[in-house]
Structure formats: structure tokens, C-alpha cells
Write an enzyme that holds these catalytic residues in place. Structure first.
Site, short mmCIF file in Angstrom:
data_model
loop_
_atom_site.label_atom_id
_atom_site.label_comp_id
_atom_site.label_asym_id
_atom_site.label_seq_id
_atom_site.Cartn_x
_atom_site.Cartn_y
_atom_site.Cartn_z
N GLU A 136 44.99 56.95 43.03
CA GLU A 136 46.29 56.51 43.46
C GLU A 136 47.14 56.17 42.53
O GLU A 136 46.77 55.66 41.31
CB GLU A 136 45.76 55.04 44.12
CG GLU A 136 45.03 55.04 45.30
CD GLU A 136 44.70 53.55 45.94
OE1 GLU A 136 43.73 53.73 46.84
OE2 GLU A 136 45.16 52.64 45.21
N CYS B 230 52.70 52.81 38.54
CA CYS B 230 51.43 52.26 38.19
C CYS B 230 50.53 53.22 38.33
O CYS B 230 50.42 54.06 39.17
CB CYS B 230 51.28 51.22 39.33
SG CYS B 230 49.69 50.24 38.93
N CYS C 293 35.89 51.23 39.85
CA CYS C 293 35.98 50.44 38.48
C CYS C 293 34.54 49.59 38.57
O CYS C 293 34.02 49.37 39.30
CB CYS C 293 37.02 49.15 38.84
SG CYS C 293 37.43 48.22 37.57
N CYS D 69 35.44 42.40 39.46
CA CYS D 69 36.24 41.40 40.10
C CYS D 69 36.38 41.39 41.53
O CYS D 69 36.40 42.34 42.43
CB CYS D 69 37.79 41.56 39.63
SG CYS D 69 38.13 41.97 37.75
N CYS E 36 39.04 42.34 43.94
CA CYS E 36 39.88 43.63 43.99
C CYS E 36 39.15 44.92 44.84
O CYS E 36 37.99 44.86 44.86
CB CYS E 36 39.83 44.36 42.50
SG CYS E 36 40.62 45.52 42.02
N GLY F 239 40.75 50.92 37.90
CA GLY F 239 39.93 51.17 36.72
C GLY F 239 40.35 50.05 35.68
O GLY F 239 41.36 49.47 35.61
N GLU F 240 39.68 49.88 34.62
CA GLU F 240 39.91 49.09 33.74
C GLU F 240 40.38 49.92 32.18
O GLU F 240 39.68 50.81 31.82
CB GLU F 240 38.56 48.26 33.16
CG GLU F 240 38.58 47.77 31.79
CD GLU F 240 39.77 46.91 31.24
OE1 GLU F 240 40.66 47.29 30.52
OE2 GLU F 240 40.07 45.81 32.07
N SER G 41 47.37 47.08 30.98
CA SER G 41 46.77 45.83 31.23
C SER G 41 45.19 46.14 31.17
O SER G 41 44.67 47.11 31.34
CB SER G 41 47.05 45.82 32.89
OG SER G 41 46.46 44.65 33.50
N SER H 108 45.08 40.52 32.86
CA SER H 108 44.77 40.13 33.90
C SER H 108 43.95 38.89 33.82
O SER H 108 42.81 38.94 33.90
CB SER H 108 43.78 41.29 34.82
OG SER H 108 44.77 42.54 34.92
N LEU H 109 44.41 37.52 33.97
CA LEU H 109 43.73 36.38 33.80
C LEU H 109 43.13 35.73 35.03
O LEU H 109 41.93 35.74 34.80
CB LEU H 109 44.92 35.48 32.89
CG LEU H 109 44.25 34.29 32.19
CD1 LEU H 109 43.46 34.70 31.01
CD2 LEU H 109 45.43 33.24 31.85
N HIS H 110 44.02 35.56 35.66
CA HIS H 110 43.54 35.18 36.99
C HIS H 110 42.80 33.62 37.06
O HIS H 110 42.22 33.42 38.40
CB HIS H 110 42.62 36.47 37.87
CG HIS H 110 43.58 37.79 37.74
ND1 HIS H 110 44.81 37.75 38.15
CD2 HIS H 110 43.05 38.97 37.41
CE1 HIS H 110 45.39 38.97 37.93
NE2 HIS H 110 44.21 39.73 37.49
N ASN I 127 47.26 40.15 47.65
CA ASN I 127 47.28 41.29 48.86
C ASN I 127 46.00 41.18 49.44
O ASN I 127 45.01 41.80 49.02
CB ASN I 127 47.83 42.64 48.24
CG ASN I 127 48.85 43.23 48.59
OD1 ASN I 127 49.56 42.91 49.45
ND2 ASN I 127 49.62 43.90 47.74
N CYS J 250 45.54 47.93 44.47
CA CYS J 250 44.44 48.74 44.13
C CYS J 250 43.46 49.17 44.71
O CYS J 250 42.64 48.48 45.05
CB CYS J 250 44.12 48.39 42.56
SG CYS J 250 45.37 48.42 41.49
#
Length: 372
Positions: free
Chosen positions: A96, A117, A124, A128, A131, A181-182, A213, A236-238, A312, A355
Site C-alpha cells: 500500500e 506514505c 511486518c 504491534c 496494527c 513494515g518496519e 519512522s 513510533s512511541l505509543h 483508526n 496501514c
């Protein structure tokens, strides 16, 4: 799973590597620049469109390289300002790419600023829990050519909507490497792709307008700090404490905040740039006022910008976004401390813009079609 295409993508070649291949064929050095101009400046999509090349050379190129290693499957437009491109790769994997428009008064939506993006992996492996990208695990890394091809597809799309003022201009304003992905887990392909994107013989896109990121791969953050090209960094702290972060991001077990924050500080000091802390707000997980206070302290220590992102919804996952009132209370803790903060409003919810959502839905539809 490692994927080796039948032919390497031309979009993964640098000027030096393509020159070397052409030299071995007895072609003069200037041919490489001509070919790359056709791809990145003139945006041709066929070998025969490269009209100043001889027929034998075009035949050799066709036999040696894949011109564009991705095909557009679907372009979903949201009711707001977001487009999502679903691309199919040579092994039928789906990735994507998202176009996010920032409407500007007086110029119209098509001419407004655009942030793209892009993805770096099919799926991935980071796990997480909130996600969609990792729901089916990691299938494979993208190669550099597949990463670059996403931006060319954006150019094809946007050139039709809003013709370029000059041929050397790209059709967007910012790139964020925040898709599937990372990115830092596919480090070499990422850096090669962004080198091509930045080069004057490539898309000529400034490194300062590219943000990478990461979920927090500390050794790779330190490696990125040594790169000459001055990309921007987003974390990406979260979760503002190890306790909360470990519940939703397994990477925190290997790289807790005591390791992550010094690495981010090193990057910031090396490049003299403000980093961004991405923080998805999830109801009753990380949206408490004590979390906001801890986030405030981290942002102040790093002189960082904070991007608050209400969650989301992802089909099959239980998480929800906090109420708008709770979002604002969280943001106010940061604002009151004069932290640079953005509270993002939902974009692309009607087109599964989070994502990995559109990819997963399309793959499920494929499976049902085959089964039926």
C-alpha cells in the site's frame, strides 16, 4: 521468505551501477543518465518510449531489467483528502501507498500539498498489537526498486490530475516512510531507495523532506545517525512508560525507553533536527493523563514534536479511539507545557487507510474467489 525477481528492477539501479552494466555492453557512459531521465523526469512507462536509444539497446534493456516492478491494482479515494494505491508486485504480493493531501485555500485540492506514505515490507514482524500490517506476519522485505516504484506510481497518478510546471519536478511535497513494515529492519534497501529518490539523476527529492519512522530499533537508529543524507526521524512511541509500551509493542522488551531515548537524542544532536514522537491514542490503553505527563517529559527532554493520532479502527482488533474530549485533555497536558504537538484528525477511514487494512481485505477476497 526471500523473493528474487526474474529480472532486477531498473528503479533499483543507481547511476553508477547502471553505468557499469552499460559499459559491459559497450555503451558510452552518458547512456545511463539518458535512461534514468526517461524514467524519472519524462516518466515513460515502456522501453519503446525511450526514443533516443537504439532498438538493440532497448531490446537488451527489456531482456535485462523490469522497468516498473509494481502494477496498480486499485486506487481508493476517501471522502476527505486521502487516496490509497494498492500495488501488486512480481510475486503477486500486495503493498500500500497512501497520498495524503493538505488542502490549501485558493489553489484547489489537486494543487494542494501532498505527503506520500510508502511501505518497505510486505507485512511486518514487529507484532504491534494495534496494527493491521502485522496481522499476517512478515512475508518479505521490499527491494529498493519496489520502494522507489511506489513513488513513480504516485507521480503517474498526480501528473494526470495536476500537470507539472517543470519536467524535473516531482508531484508531491513530502515523503513519510510510515507504511507497511518496519523501515529500519530493511535498512540497506531503504537507504539505497532513498538515495535514488534524493539523487539529481533520480527524483531529485530533498532529504529534509523525507521522514523515516521506526518502532525503535536502537542499533539502526544509531546507524542512521551516521548517514550523510539528512533524513528526518519519527519514533513510533505509543507508550510513555515501559509498562504500557511493552503491552502493545514487543520491540520494547529488546529496546526499552532507557535505550531508545538516548539513541534518539544522539540522532537529533548529530543532525540538528527536531524528531517527531508518534503516539496513537487507544482508549484505556495509553490515553490516561499520567501517560500524557510522561510523554510531555520525554518530548521536553528530546525537544521533540508530538504527533497524536486517534486510533483508526481495524477489523478483527478490539481497540478503540478515545472520545474527542479525552483526546483534547491529553493534548492539553502537552500544550500547557508548550510542547509542539499536533492532534491529527481522522483521514481515510472510509477507504481502510490505516496501514495494511486494504491489503488484508483484498487478500481475503482473493482467497474467497479461489475457494469459490
Amino acid at each position: 521468505m526471500k523473493y528474487t525477481p526474474a529480472k532486477p528492477p531498473l528503479t533499483g539501479e543507481t547511476l553508477a551501477s547502471l553505468s557499469e552494466r552499460l559499459h559491459a555492453q559497450g555503451e558510452p557512459a552518458f547512456r545511463a543518465k539518458q535512461i534514468l531521465d526517461w524514467v524519472y523526469k519524462k516518466r515513460v512507462r515502456t522501453w519503446d518510449g525511450m526514443t533516443n536509444l537504439s532498438k538493440p539497446l532497448r531490446t537488451w534493456l527489456d531482456a535485462t531489467f523490469e522497468l516498473i516492478p509494481a502494477a496498480l491494482v486499485l486506487n481508493k479515494q476517501s471522502e476527505d483528502v486521502t487516496d490509497k494505491l494498492l500495488l501488486e508486485l512480481g510475486d503477486r504480493s500486495l503493498i500500500e501507498t497512501v497520498i495524503i493531501r493538505a488542502p490549501q485555500e485558493g489553489v484547489g485540492l489537486d494543487a494542494s500539498r501532498k505527503t506520500i506514505c510508502i511501505s518497505t515490507q510486505v507485512g511486518c514482524a514487529m507484532g504491534c498489537v494495534f496494527c493491521a500490517s502485522g496481522l499476517a506476519g512478515l512475508k518479505r522485505d521490499l527491494n529498493a526498486g519496489e520502494i522507489v516504484a511506489q513513488l513513480l506510481h504516485v507521480c503517474y497518478r498526480e501528473d494526470e490530475r495536476s500537470p507539472r510546471a517543470r519536467p524535473e519536478l516531482v508531484s508531491f511535497d513530502n515523503i513519510v516512510v510510515m507504511g507497511m513494515g518496519e523501515p529500519l529492519a530493511n535498512y540497506d534497501a531503504l537507504i539505497r531507495a532513498l538515495t535514488i529518490v534524493n539523487a539529481d539523476w533520480g527524483l531529485g527529492f530533498g532529504a529534509r523532506r523525507i521522514t523515516i519512522s521506526t518502532s525503535g530499533l536502537v542499533p539502526k537508529i544509531l546507524q542512521l545517525a551516521e548517514e550523510q543524507l539528512g533524513f528526518r526521524l519519527a519514533i513510533s512511541l505509543h507508550g510513555a512508560t515501559d509498562e504500557v509500551r511493552e503491552k502493545i509493542m514487543p520491540v520494547n522488551k529488546a529496546y526499552p525507553l532507557a535505550k531508545l531515548i538516548p539513541a534518539v537524542r544522539t540522532f537529533s544532536e548529530k543532525h540538528g533536527r527536531m524528531v517527531t514522537l508518534e503516539f496513537i491514542l487507544i482508549e484505556e490503553i495509553n490515553d490516561s493523563l499520567p501517560q500524557a505527563e510522561k510523554l510531555r517529559d520525554i518530548a521536553r527532554d528530546l525537544h521533540a514534536h508530538v504527533n497524536l493520532i486517534p486510533y483508526n479502527t481495524v477489523e478483527g482488533l478490539p481497540w478503540k479511539r478515545p472520545s474527542i474530549t479525552r483526546q483534547e485533555r491529553f493534548a492539553d497536558i502537552l500544550r500547557d507545557a508548550r510542547i509542539s504537538v499536533t492532534l491529527r484528525r481522522e483521514k481515510g477511514h472510509d477507504i481502510d487507510a490505516a496501514c495494511g487494512q486494504l491489503r488484508l481485505k483484498t487478500e481475503k477476497d482473493r482467497e474467497l474467489t479461489i475457494a469459490g
